[in-house]
Enzyme design. Structure first.
Site, PDB file in Angstrom:
ATOM      1  N   ASP A 167       2.888  -9.720  -8.302  1.00 43.44           N
ATOM      2  CA  ASP A 167       1.920 -10.188  -7.313  1.00 43.44           C
ATOM      3  C   ASP A 167       1.596 -11.655  -7.570  1.00 43.44           C
ATOM      4  O   ASP A 167       1.441 -12.080  -8.717  1.00 43.44           O
ATOM      5  CB  ASP A 167       0.645  -9.331  -7.374  1.00 43.44           C
ATOM      6  CG  ASP A 167      -0.199  -9.463  -6.133  1.00 43.44           C
ATOM      7  OD1 ASP A 167      -0.286  -8.498  -5.353  1.00 43.44           O
ATOM      8  OD2 ASP A 167      -0.796 -10.553  -5.926  1.00 43.44           O
ATOM      9  N   ASN A 223      -3.069   0.404  -0.273  1.00 44.78           N
ATOM     10  CA  ASN A 223      -4.124   0.132   0.699  1.00 44.78           C
ATOM     11  C   ASN A 223      -3.568   0.390   2.094  1.00 44.78           C
ATOM     12  O   ASN A 223      -2.503  -0.128   2.440  1.00 44.78           O
ATOM     13  CB  ASN A 223      -4.593  -1.318   0.583  1.00 44.78           C
ATOM     14  CG  ASN A 223      -5.270  -1.610  -0.746  1.00 44.78           C
ATOM     15  OD1 ASN A 223      -5.986  -0.761  -1.275  1.00 44.78           O
ATOM     16  ND2 ASN A 223      -5.046  -2.795  -1.290  1.00 44.78           N
ATOM     17  N   GLN A 243      -5.856  -3.804   3.011  1.00 44.52           N
ATOM     18  CA  GLN A 243      -4.451  -4.155   3.263  1.00 44.52           C
ATOM     19  C   GLN A 243      -4.382  -5.494   3.996  1.00 44.52           C
ATOM     20  O   GLN A 243      -5.043  -5.687   5.022  1.00 44.52           O
ATOM     21  CB  GLN A 243      -3.756  -3.067   4.094  1.00 44.52           C
ATOM     22  CG  GLN A 243      -2.255  -3.325   4.230  1.00 44.52           C
ATOM     23  CD  GLN A 243      -1.510  -2.197   4.943  1.00 44.52           C
ATOM     24  OE1 GLN A 243      -2.117  -1.270   5.491  1.00 44.52           O
ATOM     25  NE2 GLN A 243      -0.192  -2.287   4.954  1.00 44.52           N
ATOM     26  N   HIS A 257       3.291  -1.181   0.644  1.00 43.02           N
ATOM     27  CA  HIS A 257       3.570  -1.559  -0.749  1.00 43.02           C
ATOM     28  C   HIS A 257       2.638  -0.804  -1.673  1.00 43.02           C
ATOM     29  O   HIS A 257       1.487  -0.527  -1.337  1.00 43.02           O
ATOM     30  CB  HIS A 257       3.397  -3.073  -0.951  1.00 43.02           C
ATOM     31  CG  HIS A 257       2.116  -3.613  -0.420  1.00 43.02           C
ATOM     32  ND1 HIS A 257       1.922  -3.887   0.921  1.00 43.02           N
ATOM     33  CD2 HIS A 257       0.946  -3.901  -1.030  1.00 43.02           C
ATOM     34  CE1 HIS A 257       0.694  -4.323   1.110  1.00 43.02           C
ATOM     35  NE2 HIS A 257       0.070  -4.338  -0.066  1.00 43.02           N
ATOM     36  N   HIS A 264       0.784  -1.096  -5.275  1.00 40.71           N
ATOM     37  CA  HIS A 264       0.402  -1.979  -6.378  1.00 40.71           C
ATOM     38  C   HIS A 264       0.504  -1.175  -7.673  1.00 40.71           C
ATOM     39  O   HIS A 264      -0.027  -0.065  -7.760  1.00 40.71           O
ATOM     40  CB  HIS A 264      -1.053  -2.424  -6.261  1.00 40.71           C
ATOM     41  CG  HIS A 264      -1.399  -3.216  -5.033  1.00 40.71           C
ATOM     42  ND1 HIS A 264      -1.661  -4.568  -5.073  1.00 40.71           N
ATOM     43  CD2 HIS A 264      -1.548  -2.850  -3.731  1.00 40.71           C
ATOM     44  CE1 HIS A 264      -1.967  -4.996  -3.852  1.00 40.71           C
ATOM     45  NE2 HIS A 264      -1.909  -3.961  -3.016  1.00 40.71           N
TER      46      HIS A 264
HETATM   47  P1  AMP Z   1      -2.668  -5.749   0.119  1.00 41.80           P
HETATM   48  O1  AMP Z   1      -3.927  -6.579   0.161  1.00 41.80           O
HETATM   49  O2  AMP Z   1      -2.842  -4.366  -0.411  1.00 41.80           O
HETATM   50  O3  AMP Z   1      -1.975  -5.780   1.471  1.00 41.80           O
HETATM   51  O4  AMP Z   1      -1.720  -6.446  -0.922  1.00 41.80           O
HETATM   52  C1  AMP Z   1      -0.966  -7.579  -0.613  1.00 41.80           C
HETATM   53  C2  AMP Z   1      -0.690  -8.277  -1.908  1.00 41.80           C
HETATM   54  O5  AMP Z   1       0.366  -9.187  -1.696  1.00 41.80           O
HETATM   55  C3  AMP Z   1      -1.866  -9.064  -2.461  1.00 41.80           C
HETATM   56  O6  AMP Z   1      -2.216  -8.560  -3.742  1.00 41.80           O
HETATM   57  C4  AMP Z   1      -1.334 -10.506  -2.523  1.00 41.80           C
HETATM   58  O7  AMP Z   1      -1.784 -11.208  -3.654  1.00 41.80           O
HETATM   59  C5  AMP Z   1       0.155 -10.271  -2.557  1.00 41.80           C
HETATM   60  N1  AMP Z   1       0.978 -11.355  -2.056  1.00 41.80           N
HETATM   61  C6  AMP Z   1       0.801 -12.084  -0.931  1.00 41.80           C
HETATM   62  N2  AMP Z   1       1.787 -12.976  -0.783  1.00 41.80           N
HETATM   63  C7  AMP Z   1       2.615 -12.805  -1.835  1.00 41.80           C
HETATM   64  C8  AMP Z   1       3.830 -13.434  -2.255  1.00 41.80           C
HETATM   65  N3  AMP Z   1       4.414 -14.424  -1.551  1.00 41.80           N
HETATM   66  N4  AMP Z   1       4.416 -13.003  -3.401  1.00 41.80           N
HETATM   67  C9  AMP Z   1       3.848 -12.015  -4.125  1.00 41.80           C
HETATM   68  N5  AMP Z   1       2.715 -11.376  -3.779  1.00 41.80           N
HETATM   69  C10 AMP Z   1       2.104 -11.766  -2.650  1.00 41.80           C
END
Ligand code: AMP
Length: 111
Positions: free
Chosen positions: A31, A84, A91, A97, A99
């Site tokens: 992440d 999420n 989300q 995805h 985590h």
């Molecule tokens: P969610 O909020 O459950 O949709 O999780 C999305 C996650 O993607 C968050 O924890 C962000 O920090 C992560 N994220 C967003 N952009 C990137 C990226 N380019 N590379 C890696 N993680 C990312």
């Protein structure tokens, strides 16, 4: 693949991802804003927006199998798995995805 999907772009190599593990079905990457010493996202290469939109149960099996195998590769025995579903649940990227959070004690309930 939806043209505007960030995680599809990472799968395609159009945006860099810090890869942790990969199979023909699954990609795991670190992440960008880690919330724990280990914070890895596991995604299926087949785009589906979220848990509630997923109609093929095999995708869940692939995803959780990917979580198990990635955590093992990372040397984690204790970790939390979070999916999420929906903006109100936190989300922000609408490519399903999981985590993987670990490397420190985790409190309950989450915020
Ligand atoms: P969610 O909020 O459950 O949709 O999780 C999305 C996650 O993607 C968050 O924890 C962000 O920090 C992560 N994220 C967003 N952009 C990137 C990226 N380019 N590379 C890696 N993680 C990312």
């Amino acid at each position: 693949m939806p043209a505007d999907c960030l995680f599809c772009k990472i799968i395609a190599g159009e945006i860099p991802g810090n890869k942790a593990a990969e199979t023909d079905k699954i990609l795991a990457f670190h992440d960008i804003a880690p919330q724990a010493p280990v914070h890895v996202l596991v995604i299926h290469k087949q785009h589906t927006p979220g848990v509630a939109d997923t109609t093929d149960n095999a995708i869940f099996g692939d995803l959780l199998g990917g979580v198990r195998d990635t955590a093992k590769q990372l040397g984690l025995s204790d970790y939390r798995v979070v999916l999420n579903n929906g903006a109100e649940a936190g989300q922000s990227v609408f490519h399903m995805h999981a985590h993987i959070l670990g490397g420190r004690p985790l409190k309950w309930p989450p915020g």
